[in-house]
Design a protein around this motif. Structure first.
Motif, mmCIF file in Angstrom:
data_model
loop_
_atom_site.group_PDB
_atom_site.id
_atom_site.type_symbol
_atom_site.label_atom_id
_atom_site.label_comp_id
_atom_site.label_asym_id
_atom_site.label_seq_id
_atom_site.Cartn_x
_atom_site.Cartn_y
_atom_site.Cartn_z
ATOM 1 N N GLN A 294 43.802 -13.348 -18.084
ATOM 2 C CA GLN A 294 44.164 -12.811 -18.266
ATOM 3 C C GLN A 294 43.845 -11.139 -17.211
ATOM 4 N N GLY A 295 43.851 -11.712 -15.670
ATOM 5 C CA GLY A 295 44.324 -11.830 -14.541
ATOM 6 C C GLY A 295 42.914 -10.268 -14.443
ATOM 7 N N PHE A 296 41.395 -11.156 -14.033
ATOM 8 C CA PHE A 296 40.648 -9.869 -13.440
ATOM 9 C C PHE A 296 39.911 -11.113 -12.960
ATOM 10 N N VAL A 297 38.912 -11.041 -11.651
ATOM 11 C CA VAL A 297 38.053 -11.629 -11.359
ATOM 12 C C VAL A 297 36.818 -10.816 -10.956
ATOM 13 N N VAL A 298 35.165 -12.327 -11.413
ATOM 14 C CA VAL A 298 34.173 -11.459 -11.534
ATOM 15 C C VAL A 298 33.346 -12.930 -10.715
ATOM 16 N N ALA A 299 33.240 -11.186 -9.675
ATOM 17 C CA ALA A 299 32.258 -12.313 -8.446
ATOM 18 C C ALA A 299 30.764 -11.940 -7.930
ATOM 19 N N PRO A 300 29.723 -12.795 -7.479
ATOM 20 C CA PRO A 300 28.786 -12.533 -7.116
ATOM 21 C C PRO A 300 28.711 -11.969 -5.451
ATOM 22 N N MET A 301 28.297 -10.941 -5.794
ATOM 23 C CA MET A 301 27.759 -10.085 -4.900
ATOM 24 C C MET A 301 26.080 -9.328 -4.770
ATOM 25 N N GLU A 302 26.205 -9.289 -3.166
ATOM 26 C CA GLU A 302 24.634 -8.755 -3.047
ATOM 27 C C GLU A 302 23.728 -8.302 -3.685
ATOM 28 N N GLY A 303 22.430 -8.805 -3.623
ATOM 29 C CA GLY A 303 21.409 -7.306 -4.945
ATOM 30 C C GLY A 303 21.853 -8.046 -5.949
ATOM 31 N N ALA A 304 22.073 -10.314 -6.024
ATOM 32 C CA ALA A 304 22.115 -10.381 -7.062
ATOM 33 C C ALA A 304 22.863 -9.605 -8.145
ATOM 34 N N ARG A 305 23.979 -8.574 -7.820
ATOM 35 C CA ARG A 305 25.080 -7.782 -8.918
ATOM 36 C C ARG A 305 26.686 -9.286 -9.179
ATOM 37 N N LEU A 306 26.766 -8.839 -10.240
ATOM 38 C CA LEU A 306 28.272 -9.483 -10.878
ATOM 39 C C LEU A 306 29.300 -8.261 -10.540
ATOM 40 N N ARG A 307 30.555 -9.135 -9.845
ATOM 41 C CA ARG A 307 31.068 -7.642 -9.569
ATOM 42 C C ARG A 307 32.487 -7.665 -10.137
ATOM 43 N N LEU A 308 32.888 -7.559 -11.290
ATOM 44 C CA LEU A 308 34.167 -7.186 -11.637
ATOM 45 C C LEU A 308 35.096 -6.266 -11.018
#
Length: 414
Positions: A294-308
């Motif tokens: 599908q061509g996207f990334v989900v990554a853990p970021m500081e502050g317990a967030r998920l970045r799409l």
């Protein structure tokens, strides 16, 4: 306000170049219209991508091209009004992406890619930013068994040929490795050599703080005010005019705004991309995960967030944000990763500076003495910033270079 070198652009490439020049005894000023790490270097998936030994090429498969032609995919969206301005660039990108030429591009990029983790580690050891960087690599996940099997066989050869560590995970092993992932994927490839960064912008700022702590100067300024001054250059900044013998253009996708008035026509275009942060509803990931199909990334970021982070948007540089790809990716990511509410007031929009031959431009300007280039790193600016900074500083100071700079010369576009 006189310096040996002025570096224009305080993204990861410019900051790294300034640091390496400073380490070699040069008095350096770093100039940007914003703070360090607040443009392209701020908003990416946060990968120091040691395993990307093959550049991102123009797709050749008929099925993929037909899917892109409908302009309904997650990984690519294009504004029809922008296509005339991109037509020549896209044609050359397609030509450079032939199997034979792609092999040459991969060979040319390998020395920079191979040095990426070590060069980051060398700078990281001098900062307080170690908690931002994680070992463990990233995961490439697949939805269809046929695609997974084909990619597994191909990538096993790549890993073997390049000495990379890669583990094959079936669906059960993937969920055991990352319990918050749903049942959308039939398997995955775990690339273990790369590192991930919980705040790419924060890491760039940490390198910039190191630069200033060791005597470097930072100033806000407009790079388009650059002009010749005797045997060197000068530029207007918030602290007054700065002058230096040498200037480095490390402005990413805005580099052409300074180069065009000087007569350079380097084919540089921006691939736009978006990110948004979300509250996790099923627990956090430990590593970034790419939904390859599908061509996207989900990554853990500081502050317990998920970045799409999204794929590529082709649009004119000043066009307003669309958010179309985020809207298409969110339902898929919600099912696969359990992303919850949006945490940012608006999507972040950034631009990846790309050349059609998939190589950066690093080295001296062909027609202007004491003018140097360091831009065009496509999707790998964060990965290649420190290695680029070292190579450029070695060239500028006349030292032996740790790799051959010839593939990155600006003259290849003449």
């Amino acid at each position: 306000m006189d310096f040996d070198v002025i570096v224009l652009g305080a993204g990861i490439v410019g900051v790294s170049s300034a640091l390496h020049l400073q380490d070699r005894g040069r008095r350096v000023a770093l100039v940007d219209r914003r703070g360090p790490g607040e443009e392209t270097s701020h908003g990416n998936a946060g990968l120091i991508e040691r395993s990307s030994v093959v550049p991102y090429a123009f797709p050749r498969g008929l099925g993929t091209l037909l899917r892109y032609a409908r302009n309904r995919s997650v990984d690519l969206y294009y504004d029809y009004k922008a296509l005339p301005a991109y037509a020549g660039w896209l044609a050359r990108f397609w030509w450079e992406s032939s199997p034979r030429r792609l092999d040459v591009a991969a060979r040319d990029m390998l020395p920079l890619i191979a040095a990426s983790v070590d060069e980051h580690d060398a700078l990281l050891a001098r900062t307080d930013a170690a908690p931002l960087v994680r070992d463990g690599g990233w995961i490439e996940a697949f939805r269809s068994p046929a695609r997974f099997d084909a990619e597994r066989r191909m990538q096993e050869r790549v890993a073997r040929d390049h000495g990379l560590k890669m583990a094959v995970l079936d669906a059960a092993a993937l969920r055991a490795r990352e319990p918050s992932i749903g049942d959308a994927y039939c398997g995955a490839l775990h690339w273990q050599d790369p590192k991930s960064v919980a705040s790419p912008g924060g890491l760039t700022k940490a390198y910039a703080r190191l630069f200033e702590r060791e005597g470097g100067a930072f100033a806000n300024g407009d790079a388009t005010t650059l002009e010749r001054a005797g045997d060197g250059w000068r530029i207007a900044t918030a602290h007054g005019r700065m002058a230096a013998r040498d200037v480095v253009i490390a402005l990413g996708p805005w580099s052409d705004q300074v180069l065009a008035p000087l007569g350079y026509r380097i084919p540089l275009r921006a691939k736009r991309g978006y990110h948004m942060h979300y509250r996790p509803t099923r627990g956090a990931l430990s590593l970034p995960v790419c939904d390859t199909e599908q061509g996207f990334v989900v990554a853990p970021m500081e502050g317990a967030r998920l970045r799409l982070t999204t794929g590529v948007e082709i649009a004119r540089r000043g066009a307003p944000p669309t958010g179309i790809q985020l809207a298409r990716a969110e339902p898929l990511a919600r099912d696969a990763f359990g992303i919850g509410e949006r945490l940012d007031p608006a999507p972040w929009l950034g631009m990846r500076p790309c050349t059609p031959d998939m190589r950066p431009v690093i080295g001296p300007a062909p027609r202007h003495p004491h003018l140097w280039f360091a831009f065009g790193h496509c999707h790998h600016g964060l990965t290649l910033g420190p290695a680029t900074g070292r190579l450029l500083a070695e060239m500028m100071t006349g030292a032996p270079t740790f790799i051959d700079p010839h593939p990155y010369r600006a003259e290849r576009f003449d």
